[in-house]
Design an enzyme around this catalytic site. Structure first.
Site, PDB file in Angstrom:
ATOM      1  CE  LYS A 113      -3.669  -2.527   0.591  1.00 55.74           C
ATOM      2  NZ  LYS A 113      -4.828  -2.601  -0.236  1.00 55.74           N
TER       3      LYS A 113
HETATM    4  C1  LIG Z   1      -0.988  -7.764   2.424  1.00 57.32           C
HETATM    5  C2  LIG Z   1      -2.110  -7.654   1.436  1.00 57.32           C
HETATM    6  N1  LIG Z   1      -2.170  -8.542   0.445  1.00 57.32           N
HETATM    7  C3  LIG Z   1      -3.161  -8.490  -0.464  1.00 57.32           C
HETATM    8  C4  LIG Z   1      -4.174  -7.563  -0.379  1.00 57.32           C
HETATM    9  C5  LIG Z   1      -5.246  -7.544  -1.420  1.00 57.32           C
HETATM   10  O1  LIG Z   1      -5.055  -6.487  -2.301  1.00 57.32           O
HETATM   11  P1  LIG Z   1      -6.295  -5.853  -3.081  1.00 57.32           P
HETATM   12  O2  LIG Z   1      -7.262  -5.428  -2.036  1.00 57.32           O
HETATM   13  O3  LIG Z   1      -5.734  -4.715  -3.817  1.00 57.32           O
HETATM   14  O4  LIG Z   1      -6.853  -6.924  -3.943  1.00 57.32           O
HETATM   15  C6  LIG Z   1      -4.160  -6.629   0.664  1.00 57.32           C
HETATM   16  C7  LIG Z   1      -5.214  -5.605   0.844  1.00 57.32           C
HETATM   17  O5  LIG Z   1      -5.581  -4.886   0.019  1.00 57.32           O
HETATM   18  C8  LIG Z   1      -3.089  -6.650   1.563  1.00 57.32           C
HETATM   19  O6  LIG Z   1      -3.011  -5.757   2.537  1.00 57.32           O
HETATM   20  N1  LIG Z   2      -6.556  -5.107   2.170  1.00 63.62           N
HETATM   21  C1  LIG Z   2      -6.850  -3.737   2.309  1.00 63.62           C
HETATM   22  C2  LIG Z   2      -8.314  -3.470   2.165  1.00 63.62           C
HETATM   23  C3  LIG Z   2      -8.601  -2.122   1.551  1.00 63.62           C
HETATM   24  O1  LIG Z   2      -8.206  -2.131   0.242  1.00 63.62           O
HETATM   25  P1  LIG Z   2      -8.008  -0.845  -0.641  1.00 63.62           P
HETATM   26  O2  LIG Z   2      -6.954  -1.235  -1.605  1.00 63.62           O
HETATM   27  O3  LIG Z   2      -9.307  -0.555  -1.260  1.00 63.62           O
HETATM   28  O4  LIG Z   2      -7.566   0.297   0.216  1.00 63.62           O
HETATM   29  C4  LIG Z   2      -6.261  -3.256   3.617  1.00 63.62           C
HETATM   30  O5  LIG Z   2      -5.242  -3.778   4.001  1.00 63.62           O
HETATM   31  O6  LIG Z   2      -6.761  -2.378   4.265  1.00 63.62           O
END
Ligand SMILES: Cc1ncc(COP(=O)(O)O)c(C=O)c1O
Ligand SMILES: N[C@@H](CCOP(=O)(O)O)C(=O)O
Length: 471
Positions: A113
């Site tokens: 993120k």
């Molecule tokens: C460590 C981790 N892996 C995978 C995901 C999944 O990613 P996305 O929500 O973009 O599909 C998340 C949350 O978004 C995450 O925090």
């Molecule tokens: N897995 C995410 C959930 C939120 O996803 P986002 O990409 O829409 O911000 C988290 O770790 O918070």
């Protein structure tokens, strides 16, 4: 570049407007009206660029209302060795079995993120100052978006962050990372429910147009197009790192929950990046895997969502999936409205008749994994001398190994570092294992924590915002 809503009933907007607006007024997500194309000559020129330079080249294709020199300066400040630990920013390493792992988690909060959120911190500050505005960010997290957003926005002038998280469902490290922040502009709110409930609350608050306008509500979730566009960059970077010629193709395997990460891969592929397959890896919450196998999209209620050892992926209503479906149905907003009426009524929808297109034209494949798969994968990776992977990345590696075709180059995206989930890593590798952790974060779990626990109720969240903003 103009942006349109997936539901087709909102006016077109510029990048900076989309940045601040969150959900579109018609409840949809904002998308560019067309995808810029990357020629093979351009791709060749990009091979010699630094990460920040590449980010500028890719993102300026989508951002035309910020002067180039300002955008370039922001990106040079964002993608530095100081912030991401390596000059490469997203190094790619090879596992013993030939799978590639692209490291996206070397930023301040040890999850992918940070890749987008560090940029959001810069661009919010820039646009708000230019327009003399303030912003109250309402976000939802299953563990990683929250800390990345709070680290990127802490102490920033004119920005408050109100972050909803599912009470008791995150790892001890994730809780400590968020709840130990003492900055006045950071407000942590734990909701008695799951991530999907938190995301429903932010969509409900966004749907209250009067409240949204009065309190200048914005978002840092992947609802925000700026998150997606910043994530497109590392697909290009990963491709360039894994290849020496533009005739080569690679596949990406993406641990998925809210579908934001792999949605960025979809955009990169639509732009012409030579991506063979986009492999969606889920945990036991396998709504997306079911769709990519059968064409049936059946989001589940909180009661039917599992609490797993890859908690950040415990999501049954993937927000960004709507962006992909918008493309799949020929950018037909009315069709998306119909399909999401089915989602909102709890029934979902069936696009089995378009499954061949999903696999062929759009290159999607999928698989899922279980708690035991995660443990086995973390153990096998470590035993092979390939170091540590976190449970989410392990979900990806497990699925990549399962679906890999002969001769296929697969880049598995590393979405977090092992130390964020050390309880599960120890379960896999034994209690004596020493899990690497940056020195600056040692003792994190011992710091005092600050959080407000509430019931699953959007009105309570609005009251918290009212009180904090008018105080
Ligand atoms: C460590 C981790 N892996 C995978 C995901 C999944 O990613 P996305 O929500 O973009 O599909 C998340 C949350 O978004 C995450 O925090
Ligand atoms: N897995 C995410 C959930 C939120 O996803 P986002 O990409 O829409 O911000 C988290 O770790 O918070």
């Amino acid at each position: 570049m103009q942006y349109q809503s997936t539901r087709g009933e909102s006016p077109l907007r510029s990048f900076s407007q989309v940045l601040l607006m969150g959900l579109a007024p018609d409840g949809g997500l904002m998308m560019p009206t067309s995808y810029p194309k990357i020629s093979t000559e351009t791709l060749t020129q990009w091979r010699s660029l630094s990460y920040a330079q590449l980010a500028f080249e890719v993102m300026s294709l989508f951002i035309d209302d910020i002067p180039s020199e300002d955008l370039r300066a922001m990106l040079e400040r964002t993608y530095t060795e100081e912030v991401f630990g390596t000059a490469d920013i997203t190094p790619v390493r090879r596992l013993q079995d030939g799978l590639l792992v692209q490291e996206l988690s070397n930023g301040p909060t040890l999850a992918f993120k940070d890749m987008a959120m560090q940029f959001l911190g810069q661009v919010f500050e820039y646009v708000l100052a230019r327009e003399n505005k303030t912003l109250n960010i309402l976000g939802a997290t299953s563990g990683d978006t929250g800390s990345a957003a709070e680290y990127a926005m802490r102490g920033k002038q004119g920005i408050n962050v109100f972050m909803l998280s599912p009470e008791g469902k995150m790892s001890a490290f994730q809780r400590a990372q968020m709840f130990s922040l003492a900055d006045e502009n950071i407000h942590n709110i734990a909701v008695n429910g799951l991530f999907d409930d938190c995301q429903d609350i932010i969509k409900a608050v966004q749907a209250d147009a009067e409240f949204k306008q009065k309190y200048a509500i914005g978002t840092v979730n992947s609802i925000n197009w700026a998150r997606i566009v910043a994530q497109v960059v590392y697909y290009v970077r990963g491709y360039l790192a894994a290849t020496t010629s533009n005739d080569e193709k690679v596949s990406f395997c993406v641990p998925s929950g809210n579908f934001g990460n792999v949605c960025a891969g979809h955009i990169a592929r639509q732009m012409g990046l030579p991506i063979e397959r986009l492999i969606v890896a889920t945990n036991e919450n396998d709504v997306l895997d079911e769709f990519f196998k059968t064409g049936a999209y059946r989001p589940r209620t909180s009661d039917n969502t599992f609490i797993t050892s890859s908690p950040s992926m415990d999501i049954s209503k993937a927000s960004n999936f709507e962006r992909f479906v918008f493309d799949l149905v020929g950018q037909d907003g009315e069709k998306v409205r119909q399909l999401w009426a089915g989602v909102n009524s709890g029934e979902g929808f069936d696009l089995a008749d378009q499954l061949a297109q999903v696999h062929g034209q759009y290159g999607f494949a999928s698989g899922s994994s279980t708690h035991q798969d995660r443990l086995d994968t973390m153990k096998a990776v470590h035993a092979a001398g390939d170091g540590f992977v976190d449970p989410h990345t392990a979900d990806g590696i497990k699925v990549a190994r399962q679906v890999r075709l002969d001769g296929e180059t697969i880049i598995c995206l590393e979405t977090a570092l092992a130390t964020k989930f050390d309880e599960t890593v120890r379960e896999a590798l034994g209690n004596d294992v020493v899990i690497p952790r940056p020195e600056a974060l040692s003792g994190l779990e011992d710091l005092p924590q600050r959080v407000t626990v509430i019931d699953n109720n959007a009105e309570v969240v609005k009251d918290i915002i009212r009180q904090a903003v008018t105080a």
